[in-house]
Each structure stands twice: as C-alpha cells, then as structure tokens.
Design a protein around this motif. Structure first.
Motif, PDB file in Angstrom:
ATOM      1  N   ASN A 244       0.837  -1.194   0.000  1.00 38.05           N
ATOM      2  CA  ASN A 244       0.000   0.000   0.000  1.00 38.05           C
ATOM      3  C   ASN A 244       0.874   1.247   0.000  1.00 38.05           C
ATOM      4  N   PRO A 246       0.045   4.394  -0.689  1.00 35.28           N
ATOM      5  CA  PRO A 246      -0.548   5.503   0.081  1.00 35.28           C
ATOM      6  C   PRO A 246      -0.267   5.417   1.586  1.00 35.28           C
ATOM      7  N   LEU A 249       3.093   7.019   2.074  1.00 39.45           N
ATOM      8  CA  LEU A 249       2.999   8.480   2.048  1.00 39.45           C
ATOM      9  C   LEU A 249       2.377   9.025   3.325  1.00 39.45           C
ATOM     10  N   LEU A 250       1.330   8.368   3.803  1.00 43.52           N
ATOM     11  CA  LEU A 250       0.701   8.790   5.060  1.00 43.52           C
ATOM     12  C   LEU A 250       1.699   8.688   6.204  1.00 43.52           C
ATOM     13  N   ALA A 305       6.372   7.846  -5.620  1.00 39.22           N
ATOM     14  CA  ALA A 305       5.904   8.210  -4.290  1.00 39.22           C
ATOM     15  C   ALA A 305       6.779   7.578  -3.223  1.00 39.22           C
TER      16      ALA A 305
END
Length: 471
Positions: A244, A246, A249-250, A305
C-alpha cells in the motif's frame, strides 16, 4: 480455553503485570507530586507537552510507513510490531527505564534504576528544587517539570526499537521480537541515552553532542537492524511488491509532522534553538525529498511516491544530530550530502545480495545517523565554542572525539544487539517457520488478514496444533 494450548510467555507477562500492579498500590506519594507549583516557565511547559504528543505520533506514523512497504500478507504484523512498543516500553520506562537512562550516574555509563522506580519522585516539581537534590539531571530540566521531561524522553525510547523492525520484516516471530525489544531497550538504548544526554554521561564529558538522537535513536537502531538482518538471514518468499504505497505516504507525512516535536522539542524550551531546529528540520526534509527523486531520475527511473517518502525521512534523519545548532544553509548541504550517500547505499546491489535488510533500515537510518553524527563534529563546533569558551577543546579534537565515539557506539551496539538476538533465540525462536512465512505473518502470528484475497483461508485448529508449523 477453547482447546488451545496456554501461551506461557504471555502468562509470564500477565503475572508480571499483576505483581507490579499490586506493588504500585504501595506507591502513595501522589499528593505531593502534582501540586502545580514550582519555578516553571509556562510557555516551555506548553511547548513540551505539544512536542511530546508530536513525538508519540511518530510511532503510528512509522507503523504506516513500514506497513505500506511490505507484502500484503504481512501488513498487520509489521504495523503491530511498531504499535505494540508503545505499550511495552511505556511500562518499562515507568518501572525502571527512566532511572537507567537518567538516574544518578554510575560510572558515566548508566543510571541508577532505583532512583525513579515506578516514577517515584517524578512529578511536576522541577529537579532543581530542594526536595529533588537526589537527582543530577537538573542541568537539563531547569524550567519544565521532571514528569514532562520523563514523558518526552519516553517517546524517544518508544520509537527507537520500532525502527529496527524494518530490517527483519516478514520473517520474525512476534513474541521473540517482543523479548528482544525489551532486552535491547534495557541493554542498548538506556546506556546510550545516559552516555549521551545525562549531564554526567561519558559522551558529554568528551564534548560529543547529539541534539535529538543521531547516535541514540538512528545510528543505534540502524546498527541493530544490520545485526538483525545478518543473524536472521534472508526471506524465503520472493514477492517484494509494496502492499500500500498511500500508507507509505501517510506514514512519511506523520513522521515529518512529528519530527517537529522530535527536533523542536529537544531544546526543552520554547526558545530560539527550538525555532532553528524547526526551520532546519523542514528544510532538510524538503531538500532530501527533491534530491532523492532527482537521483532516481538521473538513473533512468520515474519519480515515485516511495522515493519521495523515503527521501524526506532520510533528510529528517540527517539533520537530527545537529538540528538546533546549524544554519539553514548548512542544513541544506548536510541533507543533500547525506541523502546522496544513503541513496547510493540503497541502490548498491551488493548490499541486497549480501543480506536481506527488508526495508533498508541501515542504509537510511543507520548510515544517516552515523554520517549526521560525524558532520555534527564539523558543523556544531562554532555553536559550542560560543557557549563553552574557555572549557572548549580544539576544532580537530571536537571532530576526532565524534569519530571515536561513533566507532565505539557501532562496535557496542552491533555486538550487543547480535548477542541479544542469539540470547532471545535460545528462549523463543526468532525466525518463523517456512510454512508461517509462506502463509504470511498476519495470519500465522495474529490470525488476522489485511487482504482476504492473499490467502485461501485461515488455518484450522488442527493446523495450529501441528508441531511442524507451531512457530
């Protein structure tokens, strides 16, 4: 008991909690500990409360950061390895960890664990008050309550062993990890914290300085991660696709935000040093993020990312040892230089062929902390020369002492960590079985699934009772 065998290790934990809970009933000094009196500067108190919250937030941030990087069969396990530390280390710190790190000095190496046992005499009173003359740490907590200082330092003790988990992700037995983490906090983290941040600590006597954890947090955890990757060996599963992005990034965003408390709070005051650290922290993270993406692009990769997130965290690591003691321009150079080194270390294929540091903890946190400490010996000299004057050693001695101490820290941390892996493995096998690794640690260690499509079914009761797959 649903027919399942008793988990004896957890029974020991439960018995220990019962014992200390009953012992805590005899600790009745609360009335005189929190009277809200004392010679505090309330702006400092407010800022340190805020900074402490920010630093604690970094551990869930790290949980997302690491959890997003691993295979989908190991997301929950990897995240829990960070999250669970908030419970175990918090209790350990209250019992005797704070005393080991900041109790009265013993040989300039360790503190007296009995000085603050179960936070005895740790309240809102400042340690410079007459009733707290037993403590030697008044020099570093002159305007804030001792309890607040202890809580702030607790959050550092929580996140440091969490950083190590990225090296042996996807292949470690959960209860074995818990035992190792507790032993490592006692025998590695607390002595290094004492040597570095206690007024009578060995490193301070040598004029070796660590603003917010270049030695104690990042170098130490990175070196321990290196030892763990060597001891535990490589993963057998071949899928390395992140579960994952994202999440990554979180996690990086939460770490970046929390790092303002990590570095800004380490001045222990709402002052100019805190503002300088705040500014340098943001500048270093931004510089490193751009640098990492540019380096990847130069090698023909698309800007990713993952790369942006990793680069930002490397910049945060790089500036930590000297965040409040250098200029903004210097912070740009420092983060740029260290990011180039860390990026080259991650990209070096020989490293991954030699050992399986799953999430590149040593090339990022370890190398970043080591290089940051060495550069502290260069760039922080002017700051300390201005405040120590006649007591200050020469510039060359200042740098050489940082090199000498870093060499000693590397040797001590590596061999002690390796020994603790070995010792833990004798008590609880640290490496899971091949069957468990194939099934994924989420299911095999916790009976939970992040992605239900990653496995056909949960193991049956007969599977769990099969000795061949028990570990």
């Amino acid at each position: 008991m649903n027919g399942n065998p008793v988990k004896w290790g957890w029974l020991v934990v439960l018995v220990a909690l019962i014992f200390f809970s009953l012992l805590g009933l005899n600790n009745n000094g609360y009335q005189n500990l929190f009277t809200l009196e004392g010679s505090h500067l309330w702006a400092n108190v407010a800022w340190l409360i805020t900074a402490t919250i920010f630093v604690l937030m970094m551990t869930p941030g790290l949980s997302f950061f690491y959890g997003g990087m691993v295979n989908r069969k190991n997301v929950i396990s990897t995240m829990l390895q960070s999250f669970i530390v908030m419970g175990f280390v918090s209790v350990l710190w209250v019992l005797f960890g704070f005393g080991l790190a900041f109790g009265n000095d013993i040989g300039h190496i360790i503190g007296n664990p009995l000085d603050f046992f179960m936070f005895r005499n740790v309240g809102d009173t400042n340690v410079t008050a007459p009733e707290m003359e037993l403590s030697q740490i008044g020099l570093v907590t002159t305007t804030i309550p001792l309890a607040l200082f202890a809580l702030f330092q607790m959050k550092f003790a929580i996140i440091t062993p969490s950083l190590i988990t990225g090296a042996f992700a996807e292949r470690i037995h959960f209860t074995g990890y818990l035992l190792f983490m507790l032993l490592w906090t006692i025998f590695v983290y607390c002595p290094l914290a004492h040597c570095t941040w206690h007024p009578e600590g060995l490193f301070g006597m040598l004029h070796v300085h660590d603003y917010a954890g270049g030695i104690v947090v990042h170098a130490a955890s990175g070196i321990a991660a290196l030892a763990g990757a060597i001891y535990l060996g490589k993963r057998t599963e071949g899928d390395r696709k992140p579960a994952n992005v994202p999440f990554v990034l979180l996690g990086a965003a939460l770490l970046w935000l929390g790092w303002f408390g990590f570095n800004g709070g380490s001045s222990l005051a709402a002052d100019g040093v805190a503002i300088s650290a705040f500014l340098n922290t943001n500048t270093a993270a931004a510089t490193a993020m751009i640098t990492w993406c540019a380096l990847d692009a130069v090698r023909g990769h698309k800007p990713s990312a993952m790369g942006a997130a990793i680069g930002a965290v490397v910049g945060l690591v790089a500036i930590t040892p000297m965040a409040g003691w250098v200029s903004v321009g210097q912070s740009i150079f420092i983060s740029f230089f260290i990011t180039i080194c860390c990026n080259a270390a991650v990209a070096w294929k020989g490293y991954s062929r030699m050992l399986d540091d799953a999430l590149d903890v040593f090339p990022t946190h370890g190398l970043g902390g080591i290089l940051g400490t060495l550069l502290t010996g260069i760039f922080a000299y002017d700051f300390f020369a201005g405040i120590e004057e006649g007591e200050m050693i020469s510039r060359s001695e200042f740098f050489f002492n940082h090199v000498l101490v870093m060499g000693g820290v590397f040797a001590y941390t590596f061999f002690m960590s390796y020994g603790l892996y070995w010792l833990t493995n004798k008590v609880i096998p640290m490496r899971v079985s091949k069957w468990n690794e194939k099934m994924g640690l989420d299911v095999s260690q916790h009976g939970e699934e992040y992605d239900h499509s990653s496995t056909d079914h949960l193991p049956s009761a007969s599977d769990w009772l099969n000795p061949a797959i028990e570990n």
